[in-house]
Scaffold this motif. Sequence first.
Motif, PDB file in Angstrom:
ATOM      1  N   ALA A 167       9.466  -3.117  -7.278  1.00  0.00           N
ATOM      2  CA  ALA A 167       9.220  -4.410  -7.648  1.00  0.00           C
ATOM      3  C   ALA A 167       9.221  -5.305  -6.323  1.00  0.00           C
ATOM      4  CB  ALA A 167      10.311  -4.988  -8.456  1.00  0.00           C
ATOM      5  N   ASN A 168       9.650  -4.710  -5.351  1.00  0.00           N
ATOM      6  CA  ASN A 168       9.901  -5.595  -4.049  1.00  0.00           C
ATOM      7  C   ASN A 168       8.675  -5.401  -3.268  1.00  0.00           C
ATOM      8  OD1 ASN A 168      10.212  -2.738  -3.548  1.00  0.00           O
ATOM      9  ND2 ASN A 168      11.692  -3.053  -1.708  1.00  0.00           N
ATOM     10  N   THR A 169       7.478  -5.562  -3.762  1.00  0.00           N
ATOM     11  CA  THR A 169       6.032  -5.323  -2.976  1.00  0.00           C
ATOM     12  C   THR A 169       5.357  -6.621  -2.737  1.00  0.00           C
ATOM     13  OG1 THR A 169       4.986  -5.122  -5.078  1.00  0.00           O
ATOM     14  CG2 THR A 169       5.569  -3.074  -3.960  1.00  0.00           C
ATOM     15  N   SER A 170       6.285  -7.729  -2.350  1.00  0.00           N
ATOM     16  CA  SER A 170       5.756  -9.039  -2.010  1.00  0.00           C
ATOM     17  C   SER A 170       6.911  -9.841  -1.388  1.00  0.00           C
ATOM     18  CB  SER A 170       5.218  -9.760  -3.234  1.00  0.00           C
ATOM     19  OG  SER A 170       6.347 -10.353  -3.964  1.00  0.00           O
ATOM     20  N   PHE A 171       6.321 -10.670  -0.557  1.00  0.00           N
ATOM     21  CA  PHE A 171       7.392 -11.307   0.262  1.00  0.00           C
ATOM     22  C   PHE A 171       8.546 -12.116  -0.435  1.00  0.00           C
ATOM     23  CE2 PHE A 171       9.180 -14.472   3.311  1.00  0.00           C
ATOM     24  CZ  PHE A 171       9.209 -13.965   4.540  1.00  0.00           C
ATOM     25  N   GLU A 176      -1.127   1.482   0.593  1.00  0.00           N
ATOM     26  CA  GLU A 176      -1.424   0.113   0.778  1.00  0.00           C
ATOM     27  C   GLU A 176      -0.015  -0.843   0.478  1.00  0.00           C
ATOM     28  OE1 GLU A 176      -5.236  -1.246  -0.331  1.00  0.00           O
ATOM     29  OE2 GLU A 176      -6.270  -0.017   1.011  1.00  0.00           O
ATOM     30  N   GLN A 177       0.875  -0.308   0.106  1.00  0.00           N
ATOM     31  CA  GLN A 177       1.999  -1.083  -0.241  1.00  0.00           C
ATOM     32  C   GLN A 177       2.925  -1.516   0.924  1.00  0.00           C
ATOM     33  OE1 GLN A 177       4.553   0.838  -3.124  1.00  0.00           O
ATOM     34  NE2 GLN A 177       3.303   0.338  -4.993  1.00  0.00           N
ATOM     35  N   ILE A 178       3.490  -2.381   0.775  1.00  0.00           N
ATOM     36  CA  ILE A 178       4.663  -2.927   1.707  1.00  0.00           C
ATOM     37  C   ILE A 178       5.968  -3.304   0.948  1.00  0.00           C
ATOM     38  CG2 ILE A 178       5.300  -4.681   3.275  1.00  0.00           C
ATOM     39  CD1 ILE A 178       2.162  -5.359   3.826  1.00  0.00           C
ATOM     40  N   HIS A 179       6.998  -2.635   1.157  1.00  0.00           N
ATOM     41  CA  HIS A 179       8.271  -3.058   0.730  1.00  0.00           C
ATOM     42  C   HIS A 179       8.931  -4.202   1.345  1.00  0.00           C
ATOM     43  CE1 HIS A 179       8.246   0.888  -1.861  1.00  0.00           C
ATOM     44  NE2 HIS A 179       7.065   0.151  -1.915  1.00  0.00           N
ATOM     45  N   ILE A 191      13.866 -11.402   6.370  1.00  0.00           N
ATOM     46  CA  ILE A 191      13.220 -10.258   5.476  1.00  0.00           C
ATOM     47  C   ILE A 191      12.728  -9.221   6.351  1.00  0.00           C
ATOM     48  CG2 ILE A 191      11.215 -10.139   3.932  1.00  0.00           C
ATOM     49  CD1 ILE A 191      13.056 -11.803   2.851  1.00  0.00           C
ATOM     50  N   ILE A 192      12.982  -8.006   5.886  1.00  0.00           N
ATOM     51  CA  ILE A 192      12.634  -6.895   6.548  1.00  0.00           C
ATOM     52  C   ILE A 192      11.602  -6.003   5.690  1.00  0.00           C
ATOM     53  CG2 ILE A 192      13.483  -4.499   7.197  1.00  0.00           C
ATOM     54  CD1 ILE A 192      16.336  -5.503   7.379  1.00  0.00           C
ATOM     55  N   GLU A 193      10.468  -5.922   6.601  1.00  0.00           N
ATOM     56  CA  GLU A 193       9.276  -5.623   6.176  1.00  0.00           C
ATOM     57  C   GLU A 193       8.884  -4.015   6.422  1.00  0.00           C
ATOM     58  OE1 GLU A 193       4.631  -5.628   7.585  1.00  0.00           O
ATOM     59  OE2 GLU A 193       5.867  -7.741   7.337  1.00  0.00           O
ATOM     60  N   VAL A 194       8.878  -2.976   5.413  1.00  0.00           N
ATOM     61  CA  VAL A 194       8.542  -1.489   5.603  1.00  0.00           C
ATOM     62  C   VAL A 194       7.007  -1.162   5.036  1.00  0.00           C
ATOM     63  CG1 VAL A 194       9.125   0.913   5.294  1.00  0.00           C
ATOM     64  CG2 VAL A 194      10.905  -1.204   5.292  1.00  0.00           C
ATOM     65  N   ARG A 195       6.156  -0.636   6.133  1.00  0.00           N
ATOM     66  CA  ARG A 195       4.844  -0.161   5.572  1.00  0.00           C
ATOM     67  C   ARG A 195       4.566   0.967   6.568  1.00  0.00           C
ATOM     68  NH1 ARG A 195       1.031  -2.079   9.284  1.00  0.00           N
ATOM     69  NH2 ARG A 195       1.615  -4.084  10.431  1.00  0.00           N
ATOM     70  N   ASP A 196       3.340   1.563   6.031  1.00  0.00           N
ATOM     71  CA  ASP A 196       2.650   2.441   7.101  1.00  0.00           C
ATOM     72  C   ASP A 196       1.751   1.606   7.997  1.00  0.00           C
ATOM     73  OD1 ASP A 196       1.606   5.454   7.169  1.00  0.00           O
ATOM     74  OD2 ASP A 196      -0.207   3.996   7.505  1.00  0.00           O
ATOM     75  N   SER A 197       1.790   2.197   9.312  1.00  0.00           N
ATOM     76  CA  SER A 197       1.148   1.330  10.555  1.00  0.00           C
ATOM     77  C   SER A 197      -0.249   1.104  10.126  1.00  0.00           C
ATOM     78  CB  SER A 197       1.404   1.951  11.680  1.00  0.00           C
ATOM     79  OG  SER A 197       0.790   3.270  11.746  1.00  0.00           O
ATOM     80  N   ALA A 198      -0.917   1.985   9.378  1.00  0.00           N
ATOM     81  CA  ALA A 198      -2.246   1.968   9.008  1.00  0.00           C
ATOM     82  C   ALA A 198      -2.515   1.366   7.694  1.00  0.00           C
ATOM     83  CB  ALA A 198      -3.076   3.230   9.295  1.00  0.00           C
ATOM     84  N   PHE A 199      -1.599   0.770   6.827  1.00  0.00           N
ATOM     85  CA  PHE A 199      -1.564   0.474   5.413  1.00  0.00           C
ATOM     86  C   PHE A 199      -1.828   1.791   4.517  1.00  0.00           C
ATOM     87  CE2 PHE A 199      -1.719  -3.547   7.848  1.00  0.00           C
ATOM     88  CZ  PHE A 199      -1.090  -4.196   7.199  1.00  0.00           C
ATOM     89  N   GLY A 200      -1.526   2.897   4.840  1.00  0.00           N
ATOM     90  CA  GLY A 200      -1.635   4.015   4.019  1.00  0.00           C
ATOM     91  C   GLY A 200      -0.323   4.167   2.914  1.00  0.00           C
ATOM     92  N   GLY A 201      -0.190   5.204   2.804  1.00  0.00           N
ATOM     93  CA  GLY A 201       0.955   5.402   1.716  1.00  0.00           C
ATOM     94  C   GLY A 201       0.364   6.536   0.643  1.00  0.00           C
ATOM     95  N   GLY A 202       1.409   6.693  -0.368  1.00  0.00           N
ATOM     96  CA  GLY A 202       1.057   7.909  -1.317  1.00  0.00           C
ATOM     97  C   GLY A 202       2.234   8.464  -1.869  1.00  0.00           C
ATOM     98  N   ASP A 203       1.964   9.546  -2.738  1.00  0.00           N
ATOM     99  CA  ASP A 203       2.948  10.244  -3.499  1.00  0.00           C
ATOM    100  C   ASP A 203       3.950  11.010  -2.584  1.00  0.00           C
ATOM    101  OD1 ASP A 203       1.497  12.284  -3.152  1.00  0.00           O
ATOM    102  OD2 ASP A 203       1.338  12.820  -5.141  1.00  0.00           O
ATOM    103  N   LYS A 204       3.891  11.158  -1.309  1.00  0.00           N
ATOM    104  CA  LYS A 204       4.631  11.818  -0.234  1.00  0.00           C
ATOM    105  C   LYS A 204       5.162  11.165   0.766  1.00  0.00           C
ATOM    106  CE  LYS A 204       2.095  16.239  -0.830  1.00  0.00           C
ATOM    107  NZ  LYS A 204       1.470  17.288  -0.362  1.00  0.00           N
ATOM    108  N   SER A 205       5.026   9.584   0.612  1.00  0.00           N
ATOM    109  CA  SER A 205       5.389   9.014   1.777  1.00  0.00           C
ATOM    110  C   SER A 205       6.821   8.215   1.505  1.00  0.00           C
ATOM    111  CB  SER A 205       4.245   7.524   1.768  1.00  0.00           C
ATOM    112  OG  SER A 205       2.989   7.951   2.380  1.00  0.00           O
TER     113      SER A 205
END
Length: 834
Positions: free
Chosen positions: A131-135, A154-157, A223-237
């Motif tokens: 649920a924490n995918t927006s600022f 492409e998620q950001i937590h 606010i602490i932001e966690v994401r993939d540096s290339a805006f990737g992600g997936g079921d193993k990230s």
Amino acid sequence: MKSVNRLIVAAAALGFIATSARGASPQLLRILPRGGQQGTEVDVSFDGQRLKDAQEVILYDNGLTVTKLEAEKPDQVKVHLKIDKQAPIGEHRMRLRCASGISELRTFWVGPFPQTQPTLNSGKGGNNQAANTSFETAQAVPMNVTVEGLLGNEQIHYYKIDAKKGQRISAEVEGIRLGMVLFDPYLAISDLKRVELAACDDTPLLKQDPFICMRAPKDGPFIIEVRDSAFGGGDKSHYRLHVGNFPRPHVLYPLGGQAGETVKVQFIGDPLGPIGKELKLPKETIEQMPVFAVQHGVTSPSPNLFRVSQFPDMTEGDAANHEIAKALEAKVELPVAFNGIISAPDENDYFKFKAHKGQPLEVTVHARSLGSPLDSVITIYGPKGQYLANNDDAGHPDSAIRFTPPEDGDYTVAIRDQLKAGGPEYVYRIEVTLSKPTVTLSIPNATQVNGPTQERQTIPVPRGNRYATLMRAAHPSVGGELEITAPQLPDGITMTTVPFNADTTIALFEAKTDAPVSGKLCDFGVQRAAAKAEAKPEADKDKPADAKDAEPIASTVNQQVELVISNPNNTAYSHTTVHKLAVAVTEEAPFTVQLIEPKAPLVQNGQIRMKVKAVRSGDFKGPITFRMLFDPPGVSAQPVEMPADKTEIDFPLSASEGAAIKTWKVALIATGNVDGPLWIATNLVDLHVAEPYMTGKIQMASAAQGGETQVVCELKQIVKFDGTAKVQLVGLPPNAKAEAQEITAEDTKVVFDVTTTAKTPVGQHTSLFVQSTLQKDGEDVIGSTAKGGVLRVDPAKKVAAATTKPAQAGAAKTAPKVQSALDKLREEQAAAQK
């Protein structure tokens, strides 16, 4: 019933039908959750394939206890883990041991903080995603907690933390270190107005994993932001985010000390300033000893690194050793270590040590490997200030030089940053040691295709069967033949190794038919081959052993297990190193294989066929693929498949012109599909690589299309042979042929009658060679006796047909020219025939 039959047929066509109740090669894909807190108990799921016969979790590290293991499904094993209060923080390596084999190595992470997870969208309209995918929906978390999350594509937590002005805020991510996927996490901290206060992608200490440690510039929340540096992600990230006010220094200084001593160190890089600590060092050498910063009862979630060595060291201190004339001098004999800091850009540090002529030395920098940002370059100068050697990278950003002093005297080592950078965190340790023979053992990667499979990096030996592996032994400066030792193998397993003086050898393991199904982590070492000589006669038992044979050889297992590899360049972005190998007795395999030792030699530029036999048991009738475990220099072979239901095949080998002449020990690896791949090995046999029986030289020949010629091969006998040899001219162009000939050891040449047709291609044909086949002890020895032969095929010349019409005016004048052309053509054909 028809649909069931179709399903069985389809599965059989794909090779997935188990031909026996026995399984093979368990596959462990992941462990969830990815970690737990010290002093807690946690239920863990081991997910993969072919896991239903799981019997044990093999643990490489102390601090975890398995209290329960349930293997109810082929793809999942439930494990209850108890984490000790003093369990080491960080990575814990483990495998599943099944009755049918040993799984891949996977990791589980222990941290100091309570764990939580992202809040999920659930209920009506929810998608069970974070649920924490927006600022605006940032999830509030308390200080000093670990959040275990999964980043979708492409998620950001976002996480919200409260802090007062001047308070330390720390955030650290375990991402690629978890060893699941090529996931490069990015971390940022902002205020509620979206002003970014700090950000981090990569760090010298944690490589692709980031951390941030800062003073709060005002009262929070933040606010602490966690994401993939290339805006990737997936079921193993998967990631583990540590958030709090814990200390998070960048590096230690000094970076090392002498074993058994007490040293004072400082943690450098924390925003609240250096943190001092006193270390009582252990007595053993430790290449990377973890040291944790603790302040106000709160510990960092990952360590800084420190090196423990067996010799004295000195610290740069306030010395202005930035010129060679002001080099800081060691007052002790080698070995010695120097600790220092490149404290400013474009700075060089110099250290002086005494060395003796002809005494091999190693000068090694430890900086980036211990978390320093320094990319070192070192230079060695002789007693007269003369340049001797220089090094930037030794396979990694740290530098190393091995050299032999040409004379007694004072030598100087200079160090700087490759980009001429510097600062308070650019710390280093230089060790100057006597070059000492050391052997490092490992099992090489069986394959690098499609990422890290860890294929055949363990040793599962079926009851009543064999398993073999290559062992790589890096041993600079160690002379003579060595052999592998394994003093504590599981009950019922024996090992045979091939003595070696190269960097790779074979280890063959055999298990008794009644060996208990079990496994363990085993030490491996080396000894000189001569040390395993026959027992001495009774009269010689009191005589001292040969000094060289009795000399101990330092050795260690250094098995790099690659967890995350990028394709296509196969760069390892996440790996772990273990110092023991997993060995197990497994349940019986449904087939055994035997390699028949060839009586005939494999000659240079030649071929032989080795016979392989299989004994199948139960209902196993699948194909078996054979491949060489080790190719002697210049010897090659392609994998060969024994078809289903067959029990014997030929396995061809070929040798190049420069193949090493020697008797080699060889074995084959056999792979069968038994509800998954199952590997076993043949016995070891002797393969004699020898010089050819004869060599030859092919003379150039030519022929016209539709004509005949002779190809002559001059022979030189090298090794006497009995009887006759069949020789054949190979590589002729299409529509050209020559009959095979027979020769004896007395013949000095062989002549092939070659015929062509009108369809034989015109031109220079340069691929002719002569192949010989003779018998040795009832087996064929095939050799390429001569190569590089050339046959030139010329076009057939057309001759004008005679006319029956009356001669025209002037015909008498042209007749002599026609006759002359015919005569010339006949002469050319006659010359070509010769």
